[in-house]
Design an enzyme around this catalytic site. Structure first.
Site, PDB file in Angstrom:
ATOM      1  N   ASP A  98       0.909  -1.141   0.000  1.00  0.00           N
ATOM      2  CA  ASP A  98       0.000   0.000   0.000  1.00  0.00           C
ATOM      3  C   ASP A  98       0.949   1.191   0.000  1.00  0.00           C
ATOM      4  O   ASP A  98       1.593   1.475   1.025  1.00  0.00           O
ATOM      5  CB  ASP A  98      -0.882   0.016   1.250  1.00  0.00           C
ATOM      6  CG  ASP A  98      -1.868   1.170   1.198  1.00  0.00           C
ATOM      7  OD1 ASP A  98      -1.462   2.288   0.804  1.00  0.00           O
ATOM      8  OD2 ASP A  98      -3.039   0.973   1.534  1.00  0.00           O
ATOM      9  N   HIS A  99       1.072   1.868  -1.124  1.00  0.00           N
ATOM     10  CA  HIS A  99       2.185   2.824  -1.229  1.00  0.00           C
ATOM     11  C   HIS A  99       2.045   3.984  -0.238  1.00  0.00           C
ATOM     12  O   HIS A  99       3.014   4.658   0.064  1.00  0.00           O
ATOM     13  CB  HIS A  99       2.380   3.309  -2.667  1.00  0.00           C
ATOM     14  CG  HIS A  99       1.414   4.362  -3.118  1.00  0.00           C
ATOM     15  ND1 HIS A  99       0.158   4.074  -3.584  1.00  0.00           N
ATOM     16  CD2 HIS A  99       1.518   5.708  -3.175  1.00  0.00           C
ATOM     17  CE1 HIS A  99      -0.457   5.204  -3.908  1.00  0.00           C
ATOM     18  NE2 HIS A  99       0.340   6.212  -3.669  1.00  0.00           N
ATOM     19  N   HIS A 132      -5.774   2.752   1.052  1.00  0.00           N
ATOM     20  CA  HIS A 132      -5.052   3.879   1.641  1.00  0.00           C
ATOM     21  C   HIS A 132      -5.799   4.509   2.829  1.00  0.00           C
ATOM     22  O   HIS A 132      -5.214   4.770   3.878  1.00  0.00           O
ATOM     23  CB  HIS A 132      -4.801   4.960   0.589  1.00  0.00           C
ATOM     24  CG  HIS A 132      -4.233   4.430  -0.700  1.00  0.00           C
ATOM     25  ND1 HIS A 132      -3.255   3.462  -0.735  1.00  0.00           N
ATOM     26  CD2 HIS A 132      -4.499   4.736  -2.000  1.00  0.00           C
ATOM     27  CE1 HIS A 132      -2.952   3.193  -2.009  1.00  0.00           C
ATOM     28  NE2 HIS A 132      -3.692   3.949  -2.788  1.00  0.00           N
TER      29      HIS A 132
HETATM   30  C1  BG6 Z   1      -3.636   4.834  -6.295  1.00  0.00           C
HETATM   31  C2  BG6 Z   1      -4.978   4.947  -6.954  1.00  0.00           C
HETATM   32  O1  BG6 Z   1      -3.599   3.734  -5.435  1.00  0.00           O
HETATM   33  O2  BG6 Z   1      -3.376   6.022  -5.547  1.00  0.00           O
HETATM   34  C3  BG6 Z   1      -5.059   6.177  -7.837  1.00  0.00           C
HETATM   35  O3  BG6 Z   1      -5.208   3.789  -7.760  1.00  0.00           O
HETATM   36  C4  BG6 Z   1      -4.671   7.406  -7.058  1.00  0.00           C
HETATM   37  O4  BG6 Z   1      -6.368   6.321  -8.379  1.00  0.00           O
HETATM   38  C5  BG6 Z   1      -3.347   7.201  -6.331  1.00  0.00           C
HETATM   39  O5  BG6 Z   1      -4.564   8.488  -7.970  1.00  0.00           O
HETATM   40  C6  BG6 Z   1      -3.048   8.355  -5.398  1.00  0.00           C
HETATM   41  O6  BG6 Z   1      -1.741   8.233  -4.896  1.00  0.00           O
HETATM   42  P1  BG6 Z   1      -0.909   9.520  -4.462  1.00  0.00           P
HETATM   43  O7  BG6 Z   1       0.349   8.967  -3.904  1.00  0.00           O
HETATM   44  O8  BG6 Z   1      -0.729  10.353  -5.705  1.00  0.00           O
HETATM   45  O9  BG6 Z   1      -1.752  10.235  -3.449  1.00  0.00           O
END
Ligand code: BG6
Length: 482
Positions: A172-173, A235
């Site tokens: 989960d980045h 997230h």
């Molecule tokens: C991803 C989603 O997991 O997270 C995208 O699939 C979203 O739809 C993105 O834009 C948002 O990540 P960050 O790091 O740009 O907030």
């Protein structure tokens, strides 16, 4: 800690995530001397290239996505020299032999799967069939890991048949983001907050992840998912769990994830009976973002759709600590600004000796992006002689993280996650029971939407979702922090 791996196998190496995030992150780690000296990167994807051709693709990705001042030619060359490319059609088991040959002795191998979900099964079969699932092999999985509990279980079962949980790294980045980890530092590295961090001290919590982007050419994926599954399931629920969990005894994979999963399991189900009062779905129509006209979702998609691009929820964590404290969650595409923040609104003082002077409850604002900030609003006396009575004003006590740590480069979330994968550290990866608790809660909401026929309400691009999202909190006397 496991031994650092000597080979990293990158599936989906020619894809967008690889070019934008994975290759630049690996380069950054290498440039800082953080990759094991002997690490080889074996890139693979369906496209037929030889190694020099892929190296040219990787070099172009670094040119595009790494800051020019970091692209020291010698370091770039050293990084590119680590790479070999093996083309592979993952649906063909025969092709895995070449990959296995390239992967060295497989005693210390990390595999990063960033492929279409339909290829998970065949890929795992191919990997285990060619000796790439032995005790020295770790597997990282990029989302989407299913689209509901049943499909996520099927993927988890397929993975578990080849890789035990302690070698499975679900990404989960958001957990790789510095400010998200800072939440733990803030909560558990300071004695100040903890005594108030409960239903006696906190009135409510808000978590917002707002994006200005629309479909970004991801129609095929996004229209099958929607905001609830794309953002909340992973997230936002991870952020909620970090805000709400009990203090873990150690910063280690078991202690931290044990506490998170307890929160996820304590989420009060939002079902067909409560879904209309506790959730709002929206879909953007045409509007303007940063002054530029943009199309509506259906127009971008080329057809009408019942998928939500915005969702707002009122959640509860049913345990002693959080009884009666609403957690308002909100995320959407084509909102007025890109910002992710967590708002902790404390309870008002029990009695004001200042009479009429309006006291605002303290609010802790944790901004995750684009700016990293922690701010606490405090009441202070406005300077003056106070002939008409004391005047108080809410003033911020700010820690600009980027100022406080100005000398430290802000890293991409994937730098942290890739390095942890290479070194075998699981704390910032999501465990199976967490994912399944997340899906259980999300599936009930979707079933509730289905049962009550709740369709997305329209909002014009550039607004904070449908007006119903405002009503969701205003009913409780709460205003979204915009
Ligand atoms: C991803 C989603 O997991 O997270 C995208 O699939 C979203 O739809 C993105 O834009 C948002 O990540 P960050 O790091 O740009 O907030």
């Amino acid at each position: 800690m496991a031994n650092p791996c000597t080979h990293l196998l990158l599936f989906g190496a020619t894809g967008d995530l690889s070019k934008r995030m994975l290759l630049p992150s690996l380069f950054n780690l290498d440039a800082d001397g953080l990759l094991p000296e002997c690490l080889r990167i074996i890139a693979t994807a369906r496209s037929v290239h030889d190694t020099p051709e892929f190296v040219a693709i990787a070099a172009a990705a670094l040119d595009q996505y790494v800051d020019a001042d970091r692209r020291d030619p010698a370091k770039v060359q050293r990084f590119l020299d680590r790479i070999a490319y093996v083309p592979l059609d993952a649906s063909e088991p025969a092709g895995f032999g070449a990959l296995a040959d390239a992967a060295g002795d497989k005693a210390n191998l990390a595999i990063f799967l960033s492929t279409a979900p339909s290829l998970f099964g065949p890929t795992i079969t191919g990997l285990s069939g060619s000796g790439l699932a032995g005790p020295g092999v770790r597997l990282a999985l990029e989302k989407p890991l299913g689209s509901d509990l049943a499909s996520s279980r099927a993927i988890n079962d397929a993975v578990a048949a080849a890789y035990p949980e302690d070698r499975t790294f679900r990404i989960d980045h958001y957990l790789g983001k510095e400010t998200v980890q800072n939440l733990l530092a803030l909560r558990f590295g300071n004695a100040l907050f903890e005594p108030l961090w409960n239903a006696r001290g906190i009135d409510h919590v808000q978590i917002t992840i707002a994006e200005t982007v629309g479909l970004e050419g991801r129609a095929g994926y996004y229209d099958g998912m929607g905001a609830l599954r794309d953002m909340v399931q992973n997230h936002m629920l991870q952020l909620l769990a970090l805000v709400a969990m009990e203090p873990p005894a150690q910063f280690d994979p078991t202690s931290v994830r044990d506490e998170k999963v307890k929160v996820l399991r304590a989420l009060r189900p939002i079902d067909r009976h409560s879904v209309e009062g506790c959730s709002v779905r929206g879909q953007y129509g045409a509007g303007a973002i940063e002054g530029q006209p943009v199309k509506g979702y259906a127009e971008e998609l080329g057809k009408a759709s019942q998928i939500e691009t915005f969702v707002a929820l009122k959640a509860h964590v049913d345990n002693w600590r959080w009884q009666g404290v609403p957690f308002y969650l909100r995320t959407g595409k084509r909102l007025p600004e890109r910002s992710s923040e967590i708002i902790i609104r404390f309870k008002p003082v029990p009695h004001s000796m200042f009479g009429e002077a309006s006291l605002k409850p303290n609010t802790l604002v944790i901004s995750l992006q684009p700016d990293e900030n922690v701010g606490l609003s405090m009441m202070a006396k406005a300077p003056g002689l106070d002939r008409d009575g004391l005047k108080l004003r809410s003033v911020p006590l700010d820690i600009g993280i980027s100022n406080a740590f100005a000398d430290v480069r802000r890293r991409i979330a994937y730098e942290r996650l890739l390095l942890d994968l290479i070194e075998g550290k699981q704390t910032l990866f999501v465990r199976r029971d967490e994912v399944e608790a997340q899906w259980t809660w999300i599936d009930a909401i979707r079933a509730g939407w289905e049962a009550t026929g709740m369709a997305p309400k329209p909002y014009a691009a550039g607004n904070w979702g449908p007006t119903a999202a405002i009503a969701l909190t205003e009913r409780d006397g709460v205003t979204w922090h915009d």
